[in-house]
Enzyme design. Structure first.
Site, mmCIF file in Angstrom:
data_model
loop_
_atom_site.group_PDB
_atom_site.id
_atom_site.type_symbol
_atom_site.label_atom_id
_atom_site.label_comp_id
_atom_site.label_asym_id
_atom_site.label_seq_id
_atom_site.Cartn_x
_atom_site.Cartn_y
_atom_site.Cartn_z
ATOM 1 N N LYS A 11 0.821 -1.221 0.000
ATOM 2 C CA LYS A 11 0.000 0.000 0.000
ATOM 3 C C LYS A 11 0.850 1.264 0.000
ATOM 4 C CE LYS A 11 -2.284 -0.792 3.754
ATOM 5 N NZ LYS A 11 -1.615 -2.009 4.202
ATOM 6 N N ARG A 86 -10.268 1.473 8.620
ATOM 7 C CA ARG A 86 -10.011 0.049 8.846
ATOM 8 C C ARG A 86 -11.204 -0.664 9.447
ATOM 9 N NH1 ARG A 86 -3.780 -0.517 10.948
ATOM 10 N NH2 ARG A 86 -2.863 0.040 8.953
ATOM 11 N N ARG A 125 11.073 -7.318 5.577
ATOM 12 C CA ARG A 125 11.088 -5.876 5.855
ATOM 13 C C ARG A 125 11.568 -5.603 7.279
ATOM 14 N NH1 ARG A 125 5.574 -2.481 5.489
ATOM 15 N NH2 ARG A 125 5.268 -3.288 7.581
ATOM 16 N N ARG A 131 11.945 -2.790 12.298
ATOM 17 C CA ARG A 131 10.650 -2.391 12.877
ATOM 18 C C ARG A 131 10.257 -3.332 14.013
ATOM 19 N NH1 ARG A 131 6.182 -0.569 8.537
ATOM 20 N NH2 ARG A 131 4.913 -1.272 10.273
ATOM 21 N N ARG A 142 -1.845 -9.213 13.075
ATOM 22 C CA ARG A 142 -2.297 -8.086 12.253
ATOM 23 C C ARG A 142 -3.092 -8.587 11.049
ATOM 24 N NH1 ARG A 142 2.920 -5.184 10.788
ATOM 25 N NH2 ARG A 142 1.569 -3.833 9.572
#
Length: 189
Positions: A11, A86, A125, A131, A142
């Site tokens: 996204k 969301r 990632r 992260r 998630r």
């Protein structure tokens, strides 16, 4: 315009590219949350608790942030929201915000991808960026939240006839080409 998709579906990358090509501002709630966390603002401290567990930040916090952002002057010629709404409650809140300005959504773009591919992408990632919210348990949580809550948002926009689905798997340039073709087709409809 909205861009919706599961975590890791591309996204953010596609929102940037759409923004450049169409000359509209891309607004990412994730980027705003991360900036607030890094700056240790009150919003950031509150948001971090949820983000580190892979949970969605509560609607009350998210809605206010989006309302404030959509009142800024750079959105007058259009915008692309990434990461909001969301939940169906957020859809209703966004409808209210847009109705106040006598605006409506033109296109809701959904990037689709297989969950196992997404887990693989997000773990990669996490290694690259460090992260804290990207470990396998949090990623799967998630994805479960996305399926439980956000799919109802997708269904709501499908009912309105403004949903366009695009396969988010493949080389970035190919996905961008599919996205731009889908937007063009949706605008012509």
């Amino acid at each position: 315009m909205l861009i919706i998709g599961p975590p890791g579906s591309g996204k953010g990358t596609q929102a940037e590219r759409i923004s450049e090509r169409l000359g509209v501002v891309a607004i990412s709630t994730g980027d705003i949350f991360r900036a607030n966390v890094k700056g240790e603002t009150p919003l950031g401290i509150e948001a971090k608790k949820y983000m580190d567990n892979g949970d969605f930040v509560p609607d009350s916090v998210t809605n206010k942030m989006v309302r404030d952002r959509l009142s800024e002057s750079d959105v007058e010629n259009g915008f692309l929201l990434d990461g909001y709404p969301r939940t169906t409650a957020q859809v209703d809140y966004l409808d209210e915000i847009l109705a106040t300005g006598e605006e409506k959504l033109d296109v809701v773009l959904q990037l689709t991808a297989d969950d196992e591919e997404l887990v693989h992408r997000l773990l990669g990632r996490a290694k690259e960026t460090g992260r804290s919210d990207d470990n396998e348990a949090v990623i799967r949580h998630r994805l479960d939240l996305y399926h439980e809550q956000t799919e109802a948002v997708v269904a709501k926009y499908a009912e309105r006839g403004i949903l366009t689905q695009v396969d988010g798997i493949g080389p970035i340039d190919e996905v961008t080409d599919r996205v731009m073709q889908a937007i063009k087709a949706a605008q012509a409809a």
